[in-house]
Scaffold this motif. Structure first.
Motif, PDB file in Angstrom:
ATOM      1  N   TRP A  36      37.465  44.249  39.932  1.00  0.00           N
ATOM      2  CA  TRP A  36      37.215  44.748  38.566  1.00  0.00           C
ATOM      3  C   TRP A  36      36.987  46.252  38.670  1.00  0.00           C
ATOM      4  O   TRP A  36      36.015  46.710  39.260  1.00  0.00           O
ATOM      5  CB  TRP A  36      36.003  44.049  37.973  1.00  0.00           C
ATOM      6  CG  TRP A  36      35.731  44.406  36.530  1.00  0.00           C
ATOM      7  CD1 TRP A  36      36.263  45.416  35.810  1.00  0.00           C
ATOM      8  CD2 TRP A  36      34.832  43.717  35.648  1.00  0.00           C
ATOM      9  NE1 TRP A  36      35.760  45.431  34.539  1.00  0.00           N
ATOM     10  CE2 TRP A  36      34.882  44.387  34.399  1.00  0.00           C
ATOM     11  CE3 TRP A  36      33.992  42.616  35.804  1.00  0.00           C
ATOM     12  CZ2 TRP A  36      34.113  43.988  33.320  1.00  0.00           C
ATOM     13  CZ3 TRP A  36      33.225  42.209  34.711  1.00  0.00           C
ATOM     14  CH2 TRP A  36      33.293  42.895  33.489  1.00  0.00           C
ATOM     15  N   THR A  79      51.188  40.478  34.602  1.00  0.00           N
ATOM     16  CA  THR A  79      50.075  41.301  34.118  1.00  0.00           C
ATOM     17  C   THR A  79      49.990  41.233  32.597  1.00  0.00           C
ATOM     18  O   THR A  79      50.992  41.386  31.896  1.00  0.00           O
ATOM     19  CB  THR A  79      50.249  42.775  34.542  1.00  0.00           C
ATOM     20  OG1 THR A  79      50.335  42.842  35.971  1.00  0.00           O
ATOM     21  CG2 THR A  79      49.077  43.620  34.070  1.00  0.00           C
ATOM     22  N   ILE A 103      42.873  46.881  28.611  1.00  0.00           N
ATOM     23  CA  ILE A 103      42.517  45.986  29.713  1.00  0.00           C
ATOM     24  C   ILE A 103      43.795  45.466  30.371  1.00  0.00           C
ATOM     25  O   ILE A 103      44.643  44.855  29.706  1.00  0.00           O
ATOM     26  CB  ILE A 103      41.662  44.796  29.216  1.00  0.00           C
ATOM     27  CG1 ILE A 103      40.479  45.310  28.372  1.00  0.00           C
ATOM     28  CG2 ILE A 103      41.163  43.958  30.379  1.00  0.00           C
ATOM     29  CD1 ILE A 103      39.767  44.219  27.606  1.00  0.00           C
ATOM     30  N   ILE A 105      45.100  42.780  33.033  1.00  0.00           N
ATOM     31  CA  ILE A 105      44.594  41.542  33.618  1.00  0.00           C
ATOM     32  C   ILE A 105      45.670  40.906  34.491  1.00  0.00           C
ATOM     33  O   ILE A 105      46.813  40.722  34.064  1.00  0.00           O
ATOM     34  CB  ILE A 105      44.179  40.545  32.520  1.00  0.00           C
ATOM     35  CG1 ILE A 105      43.226  41.218  31.533  1.00  0.00           C
ATOM     36  CG2 ILE A 105      43.522  39.311  33.115  1.00  0.00           C
ATOM     37  CD1 ILE A 105      43.197  40.552  30.202  1.00  0.00           C
ATOM     38  N   LEU A 110      41.292  43.110  37.438  1.00  0.00           N
ATOM     39  CA  LEU A 110      41.091  43.468  36.039  1.00  0.00           C
ATOM     40  C   LEU A 110      40.745  44.954  35.998  1.00  0.00           C
ATOM     41  O   LEU A 110      39.798  45.387  36.659  1.00  0.00           O
ATOM     42  CB  LEU A 110      39.979  42.628  35.396  1.00  0.00           C
ATOM     43  CG  LEU A 110      39.692  42.931  33.914  1.00  0.00           C
ATOM     44  CD1 LEU A 110      39.507  41.639  33.141  1.00  0.00           C
ATOM     45  CD2 LEU A 110      38.437  43.786  33.775  1.00  0.00           C
ATOM     46  N   THR A 112      39.871  48.069  33.409  1.00  0.00           N
ATOM     47  CA  THR A 112      39.518  48.443  32.038  1.00  0.00           C
ATOM     48  C   THR A 112      39.570  49.961  31.896  1.00  0.00           C
ATOM     49  O   THR A 112      39.089  50.691  32.762  1.00  0.00           O
ATOM     50  CB  THR A 112      38.108  47.947  31.673  1.00  0.00           C
ATOM     51  OG1 THR A 112      37.151  48.503  32.579  1.00  0.00           O
ATOM     52  CG2 THR A 112      38.040  46.430  31.742  1.00  0.00           C
ATOM     53  N   PRO A 139      39.499  37.111  36.602  1.00  0.00           N
ATOM     54  CA  PRO A 139      39.652  38.121  35.553  1.00  0.00           C
ATOM     55  C   PRO A 139      39.594  37.590  34.128  1.00  0.00           C
ATOM     56  O   PRO A 139      39.041  38.262  33.258  1.00  0.00           O
ATOM     57  CB  PRO A 139      41.018  38.738  35.873  1.00  0.00           C
ATOM     58  CG  PRO A 139      41.141  38.595  37.353  1.00  0.00           C
ATOM     59  CD  PRO A 139      40.520  37.263  37.673  1.00  0.00           C
ATOM     60  N   PRO A 140      40.152  36.386  33.819  1.00  0.00           N
ATOM     61  CA  PRO A 140      40.002  35.903  32.436  1.00  0.00           C
ATOM     62  C   PRO A 140      38.547  35.739  32.011  1.00  0.00           C
ATOM     63  O   PRO A 140      38.217  35.941  30.839  1.00  0.00           O
ATOM     64  CB  PRO A 140      40.730  34.546  32.464  1.00  0.00           C
ATOM     65  CG  PRO A 140      41.742  34.684  33.552  1.00  0.00           C
ATOM     66  CD  PRO A 140      41.056  35.512  34.607  1.00  0.00           C
ATOM     67  N   LEU A 143      37.424  39.114  31.097  1.00  0.00           N
ATOM     68  CA  LEU A 143      37.997  39.449  29.796  1.00  0.00           C
ATOM     69  C   LEU A 143      37.175  38.817  28.679  1.00  0.00           C
ATOM     70  O   LEU A 143      36.893  39.467  27.661  1.00  0.00           O
ATOM     71  CB  LEU A 143      39.442  38.969  29.721  1.00  0.00           C
ATOM     72  CG  LEU A 143      40.116  39.090  28.348  1.00  0.00           C
ATOM     73  CD1 LEU A 143      40.215  40.553  27.930  1.00  0.00           C
ATOM     74  CD2 LEU A 143      41.506  38.439  28.379  1.00  0.00           C
ATOM     75  N   GLU A 216      46.971  31.736  33.080  1.00  0.00           N
ATOM     76  CA  GLU A 216      45.821  32.312  33.769  1.00  0.00           C
ATOM     77  C   GLU A 216      44.489  31.814  33.202  1.00  0.00           C
ATOM     78  O   GLU A 216      43.443  31.924  33.845  1.00  0.00           O
ATOM     79  CB  GLU A 216      45.863  33.854  33.655  1.00  0.00           C
ATOM     80  CG  GLU A 216      47.004  34.500  34.425  1.00  0.00           C
ATOM     81  CD  GLU A 216      48.312  34.451  33.667  1.00  0.00           C
ATOM     82  OE1 GLU A 216      49.327  34.917  34.207  1.00  0.00           O
ATOM     83  OE2 GLU A 216      48.307  33.927  32.521  1.00  0.00           O
TER      84      GLU A 216
END
Length: 325
Positions: A36, A79, A103, A105, A110, A112, A139-140, A143, A216
Motif C-alpha cells: 500500500w 489493474t 486509487i 488497485i 494499492l 493512492t 487491496p480490495p 479500498l 478481485e
C-alpha cells in the motif's frame, strides 16, 4: 511526495520502512502479501519510479497527475482505477471544498494519489491496520476502508448544509421586508450541486463492487461494499432533497418579493388617489382666494378646505379598510 509505503502479510503490516520497488518485488513470491503506497500531489521522478515499479497504466497515470477527474471506475487489464471525491464543508464560508483521490488497485498492490483538501488517508490506514481479519483480503479491503471513510465524511457535509438550508427557510418566511436571502440561496444551490457531482457518479462504481462483479472482490467483502453503497445512496437522496428545498425556498422568496412590490404599488396608488382630490378641487375653483368657491362668498374658502379634507378623509378610511394603506 510519498506519504507512506508499507508491506502487508496476512493483513498485518511488516515493520520498518521499505522502498516501493522492493516492496513490489516482495509480493511476487508471497500471494498473501500486498503493498500500500500513499502519494500526495504527484510530480517528478519519484512518481515515475512508482509508475515503473508497479507498471501502472499510462492513461490512468495521466489522469492521476492532471487530476480534476469525475468520480469513476475503470479497468486496465489486471489493474483497477478508481477516482473518488472527498468533501468537506466550511460552515463559516458556506463552501463545499472538494478534494480528489485516485486509487490504483491490483491483487499485489494499492497506490493512492491525493490532490487538494482530501481525506487524511493516514487515519484510514491506521484504522484498517487495526482489523487484520478484514485487511488480509488484500487491496480490495483497503479500498473499502478508503471508500467507507470518504462516504462517512459526506454525512458531516450533509449535516452542515442542512443547518444552513433551515436558516435560509427561516429568513424567507420571517416576514421581514429588509431580508432578501436570494444570493445566499443561489450560493447554497451551487455548493449543493458541487457536492452532488462528487457523490452521484460514484454510485454505479460502488454498486459494481457491492454486487461482486469483480474477481478481485471476494464474497466476504461484497457485504461491506453493499453497506457503503446503501450509505452513499442515502446521501444522494438527501442531496436531491436539498436541491428541491432550495428551489422551493427561492420560489417562495421571489413570490414574497412580488407581493411586497404589489403592496408598495397599492400604497403609492392610494396616496396618489388621495392627493388627486384636493388637486381636482383646486383645479376647478382656481384657488385665487377671493372668497370662493362660487367667488365673493365669505365662507367659500373655509368650505373648500373642509370639502377637500372630508373627501380625503373618507377616501383614506375606505382605502384603509381595503388594506391598501
Amino acid at each position: 511526495m510519498i506519504v507512506d509505503c508499507a508491506l502487508y502479510r496476512h493483513g498485518r503490516r511488516v515493520p520498518g520502512h521499505i522502498d516501493p520497488a522492493d516492496a513490489c518485488a516482495e509480493t511476487l513470491d508471497d500471494p498473501d502479501s500486498f503493498v500500500w503506497v500513499g502519494v500526495a500531489d504527484p510530480v517528478g521522478e519519484e512518481f515515475e519510479r512508482i509508475v515503473e515499479a508497479f507498471d501502472l497504466p499510462p492513461l490512468a497515470v495521466e489522469d492521476a497527475i492532471n487530476a480534476h477527474q469525475r468520480p469513476k471506475f475503470e479497468v486496465y487489464g489486471e489493474t483497477l482505477f478508481v477516482v473518488v471525491k472527498p468533501v468537506e464543508y466550511v460552515d463559516t464560508e458556506e463552501v463545499v471544498r472538494v478534494g480528489e483521490v485516485q486509487i490504483f488497485i491490483h491483487k499485489r498492490f494499492l497506490v493512492t494519489v491525493r490532490h487538494g483538501a482530501a481525506t487524511a488517508l493516514a487515519d484510514v490506514r491506521h484504522a484498517a491496520e487495526e482489523n487484520p481479519t478484514l485487511l488480509k483480503h488484500g487491496p480490495p479491503a483497503a479500498l473499502h476502508a478508503i471508500l467507507d471513510r470518504v462516504v462517512d465524511d459526506y454525512d458531516l457535509v450533509v449535516d452542515g448544509v442542512e443547518v444552513d438550508i433551515q436558516q435560509v427557510e427561516e429568513q424567507v418566511f420571517s416576514g421581514e421586508a429588509h431580508m432578501n436571502p436570494a444570493a445566499r440561496i443561489f450560493k447554497l444551490e451551487r455548493e449543493v450541486l458541487e457536492f452532488q457531482r462528487a457523490v452521484a457518479p460514484l454510485l454505479p462504481a460502488v454498486d459494481r463492487l457491492a454486487r461482486g462483479r469483480l474477481a478481485e472482490v471476494v464474497p466476504e467483502l461484497s457485504a461491506y461494499f453493499r453497506d457503503v453503497h446503501d450509505h452513499l445512496l442515502r446521501t444522494s437522496t438527501r442531496i436531491d432533497g436539498f436541491r428541491a428545498l432550495l428551489s422551493s425556498a427561492l420560489q417562495a422568496n421571489l413570490t414574497q418579493i412580488t407581493v411586497r412590490q404589489n403592496e408598495d404599488m397599492r400604497r403609492i396608488s392610494a396616496w396618489v388617489a388621495i392627493a388627486a382630490i384636493p388637486t381636482m378641487f383646486a383645479g376647478i375653483w382656481g384657488m385665487n382666494y377671493d372668497h370662493m368657491p362660487e367667488l365673493h362668498w365669505q365662507y367659500g374658502y373655509p368650505l373648500a378646505l373642509g370639502v377637500m379634507a372630508t373627501a380625503c378623509g373618507l377616501l383614506y378610511r375606505r382605502l384603509r379598510r381595503a388594506g391598501w394603506l
